[in-house]
Design an enzyme around this catalytic site. Structure first.
Site, PDB file in Angstrom:
ATOM      1  N   ASP A 123       0.779  -1.224   0.000  1.00  0.00           N
ATOM      2  CA  ASP A 123       0.000   0.000   0.000  1.00  0.00           C
ATOM      3  C   ASP A 123       0.823   1.294   0.000  1.00  0.00           C
ATOM      4  OD1 ASP A 123      -2.458   1.119  -0.015  1.00  0.00           O
ATOM      5  OD2 ASP A 123      -2.778   1.082   2.145  1.00  0.00           O
ATOM      6  N   CYS A 187     -24.563   3.491  -1.334  1.00  0.00           N
ATOM      7  CA  CYS A 187     -23.968   4.766  -0.931  1.00  0.00           C
ATOM      8  C   CYS A 187     -23.792   5.656  -2.162  1.00  0.00           C
ATOM      9  CB  CYS A 187     -22.618   4.471  -0.295  1.00  0.00           C
ATOM     10  SG  CYS A 187     -21.707   5.951   0.133  1.00  0.00           S
ATOM     11  N   CYS A 225     -15.092   3.685   7.430  1.00  0.00           N
ATOM     12  CA  CYS A 225     -16.509   3.335   7.259  1.00  0.00           C
ATOM     13  C   CYS A 225     -16.553   1.949   6.631  1.00  0.00           C
ATOM     14  CB  CYS A 225     -17.166   4.361   6.341  1.00  0.00           C
ATOM     15  SG  CYS A 225     -18.782   3.870   5.698  1.00  0.00           S
ATOM     16  N   CYS A 228     -20.284  -0.156   3.024  1.00  0.00           N
ATOM     17  CA  CYS A 228     -20.381  -0.833   1.724  1.00  0.00           C
ATOM     18  C   CYS A 228     -19.715  -2.215   1.778  1.00  0.00           C
ATOM     19  CB  CYS A 228     -19.825   0.022   0.593  1.00  0.00           C
ATOM     20  SG  CYS A 228     -18.158   0.609   0.855  1.00  0.00           S
TER      21      CYS A 228
HETATM   22  S1  SF4 Z   1     -16.827   3.470   2.796  1.00  0.00           S
HETATM   23 FE1  SF4 Z   1     -18.422   2.809   1.346  1.00  0.00          FE
HETATM   24  S2  SF4 Z   1     -20.399   3.137   2.363  1.00  0.00           S
HETATM   25 FE2  SF4 Z   1     -18.825   4.263   3.498  1.00  0.00          FE
HETATM   26  S3  SF4 Z   1     -18.962   6.306   2.637  1.00  0.00           S
HETATM   27 FE3  SF4 Z   1     -17.307   5.254   1.520  1.00  0.00          FE
HETATM   28  S4  SF4 Z   1     -18.318   4.364  -0.245  1.00  0.00           S
HETATM   29 FE4  SF4 Z   1     -19.923   4.955   1.174  1.00  0.00          FE
END
Ligand code: SF4
Length: 309
Positions: A123, A187, A225, A228
């Protein structure tokens, strides 16, 4: 270039012994035209936001030979990071120790044990990691753009060895990548052209510096997050990792919204010693926590299942 052929079976067997859950080998060729075009279009749309490093060394990203002259084989490796217990305010991948350190140490061990010539990357270099993982059969690309390893799902870190020898065998992709639309409905940051990082909570809470835009709402996590990723069908295959380094500390598990609100710089340093969370810095994390607490109705203070947006 070394004239001896790599023994792909030995590499895979040793990789599994060292804790990787998948390993595949691909010929080090330029990235395929379709995938190059898709990446270039993504940059053109400014979907990388402030991650300017993605605009640099584009040629190198698409031509492995420019990154490591003489490279013949790319070994893609995956390590399961799914933690057994979780601190709900932090993204799953960042619950334990920094994966860069853990993976690199293991990859160096793999190279030393088998006396492989080349370089290893996690990465930190211009490499289309997901492309190589897909091409070498390490996993499939999901609708949300993750690499999902059969039997482990998308909760994996990726790393690559760029080796200067040919291999006795190269792997094939498991399935063609999905085209036209990623994670539709999950999203708004997921578009048919890929992830628009500027609208993504993960990007905003980790990479973005300075104040948040008014519309940014954090509910479930304040660092990263997982929404998704959790929404991909392959997430059902995720299982706790055997790797102790990716488990959260007891102190992290016990943090409550009230504790986060009062987090001092000293506590931050102790809690996140050797963790990827340090990327956001103390000030960035405090900014995230403030926005997270603003959006959290008191009744949800401990609800780990609330949606992010
Ligand atoms: S991590 Fe996925 S669900 Fe979360 S804000 Fe980004 S694209 Fe949207």
């Amino acid at each position: 270039m070394s004239s001896a052929l790599l023994n792909s079976k030995d590499i895979k067997a040793q990789a599994l012994r060292l804790g990787f859950v998948a390993c595949g080998l691909a010929k080090a060729e330029p990235v395929a035209d379709d995938d190059s075009a898709r990446f270039l279009r993504w940059l053109e749309l400014d979907y990388c936001g402030e991650m300017d490093y993605l605009r640099h060394n584009v040629d190198m990203r698409l031509h492995p030979e420019l990154l490591v002259p003489g490279v013949r084989t790319i070994v893609s490796l995956a390590m399961n990071f799914m933690p057994e217990s979780q601190q709900p305010a932090i993204s799953l991948y960042a619950q334990g120790q920094d994966y860069h350190d853990v993976m690199k140490q293991r990859m160096r061990q793999l190279m030393e044990t088998l006396q492989l010539e080349g370089r290893c990357f996690v990465d930190t270099a211009p490499i289309l990691e997901r492309y190589w993982a897909w091409k070498s059969g390490v996993g499939i690309i999901t609708q949300g753009g993750f690499v999902a390893v059969p039997g482990y799902g998308p909760t994996v870190f990726l790393g690559e060895l760029f080796l200067t020898s040919e291999s006795d065998h190269y792997d094939n992709p498991i399935a063609p990548p999905p085209r036209g639309g990623t994670g539709k409905g999950v999203c708004p940051a997921l578009t048919p052209e890929g992830l628009d990082a500027r609208r993504c909570i993960s990007y905003q809470t980790i990479e973005h510096r300075g104040p948040f835009a008014e519309e940014i709402r954090l509910r479930r996590t304040f660092y990263g997050c997982d929404r998704c990723m959790r929404a991909t069908p392959q997430f059902a295959e995720a299982k706790p990792t055997d790797e102790p380094a990716f488990q959260p500390s007891e102190a992290l598990l016990q943090m409550t919204p009230e504790d986060w609100q009062d987090l001092t710089e000293e506590q931050y340093r102790a809690l996140f010693k050797g963790s990827a969370v340090k990327r956001a810095k103390y000030d960035g994390l405090k900014r995230n926590i403030e926005r997270w607490l603003e959006a959290m109705p008191s009744s949800e203070a401990t609800d780990s299942g609330s949606s992010q947006e």
